[in-house]
Design an enzyme around this catalytic site. Structure first.
Site, PDB file in Angstrom:
ATOM      1  N   ASP A 105      58.829 -19.608   7.484  1.00 44.94           N
ATOM      2  CA  ASP A 105      57.577 -20.021   6.853  1.00 44.94           C
ATOM      3  C   ASP A 105      57.528 -19.551   5.401  1.00 44.94           C
ATOM      4  O   ASP A 105      58.352 -18.761   4.947  1.00 44.94           O
ATOM      5  CB  ASP A 105      56.360 -19.550   7.665  1.00 44.94           C
ATOM      6  CG  ASP A 105      56.146 -18.038   7.635  1.00 44.94           C
ATOM      7  OD1 ASP A 105      56.161 -17.455   6.534  1.00 44.94           O
ATOM      8  OD2 ASP A 105      55.943 -17.446   8.704  1.00 44.94           O
ATOM      9  N   MET A 106      56.559 -20.061   4.686  1.00 44.51           N
ATOM     10  CA  MET A 106      56.461 -19.843   3.238  1.00 44.51           C
ATOM     11  C   MET A 106      56.401 -18.360   2.871  1.00 44.51           C
ATOM     12  O   MET A 106      56.883 -17.943   1.814  1.00 44.51           O
ATOM     13  CB  MET A 106      55.227 -20.573   2.711  1.00 44.51           C
ATOM     14  CG  MET A 106      55.072 -20.566   1.205  1.00 44.51           C
ATOM     15  SD  MET A 106      53.680 -21.611   0.720  1.00 44.51           S
ATOM     16  CE  MET A 106      53.728 -21.425  -1.067  1.00 44.51           C
TER      17      MET A 106
END
Length: 243
Positions: A105-106
């Site tokens: 994820d980011m």
């Protein structure tokens, strides 16, 4: 030349992963020799059959490349982002059309493999091959031995229980009220490590994937990448699951 399944052919040409290819076939996005196919059992001859994917002819892929990136925070793991955010492909510039192998994820940094080998993507991401991913996690609060044991055995997340994990405490800082733990899993469901920590009432402050199996990013600075060696690629393809 020996025939191969259509979804495997699409994956091998770097169009998408094998599982995504199956979805596209069922959705009618693929033509073989001018006819739309919607069956997963179709086999083709890569040398003589013409395959069209969403209106574009599928051409033979370039040489296979395998890249290890030490992903920074702030980059999304996709080839194109609808919100125009930075993607991992902004960091890795090669002429081949590569795809991320799985996701981070980011707000997670660390080991991410990119390749144009669809069969490799399938082997590394499919749960049955049990490819281990190791994470260093910093959480708020003091992690107890009981909580470590709970994580090892599996905790309730959403509508499922996480699989067995390898967990160890790396550091406890009572003054700052934080703990650093190492978690090794092979499932890799969406945001699984974060959810596992939430299940023991520990908020994740930082999350870094340190290695995939024995392939580590410890010698790569954040944002740097390198090609995997043939030995590293073979080690992942030969993985048969852990006992």
């Amino acid at each position: 030349m020996e025939k191969e399944r259509l979804q495997k052919y699409l994956a091998n040409q770097g169009v998408c992963s094998r599982r995504k290819a199956e979805e596209h076939i069922l959705n009618g996005d693929v033509q073989v020799n001018g006819k739309v196919v919607t069956e997963l059992g179709i086999k083709i001859n890569p040398e003589t059959d013409e395959v069209i994917f969403k209106g574009n002819k599928v051409r033979k892929a370039e040489k296979k490349v395998y890249i290890l990136l030490n992903k920074p925070i702030g980059y999304v793991t996709t080839t194109k982002d609808q919100f125009d955010r930075n993607t991992v492909l902004d960091l890795v510039k090669v002429k081949e059309k590569i795809l991320p192998v799985g996701r981070l994820d980011m707000y997670t940094s660390g080991a991410l493999i990119l390749t144009n080998d669809g069969e490799f993507i399938y082997r590394v991401t499919h749960p049955k091959y049990e490819i281990e991913k190791t994470y260093n996690v910093t959480v708020k609060g003091i992690v107890t031995k009981e909580e470590v044991e709970a994580l090892k055995q599996g905790v309730k997340i959403d509508n499922y229980t996480s699989g067995k994990a390898k967990v160890k405490i790396l550091k406890i800082d009572k003054e700052k009220d934080i703990s650093r733990i190492e978690i090794t899993i092979h499932e890799g469901k969406n945001r699984e490590v974060r959810k596992m920590c939430n299940a023991i009432d520990k908020k994740v402050l930082a999350l870094h994937r340190s290695k995939i199996e024995n392939i580590s990013v410890k010698n790569l600075k954040i944002g740097e990448w390198r090609f995997l060696t043939s030995k590293e690629v073979e080690s992942l393809l030969e993985q048969k699951g852990h006992t």
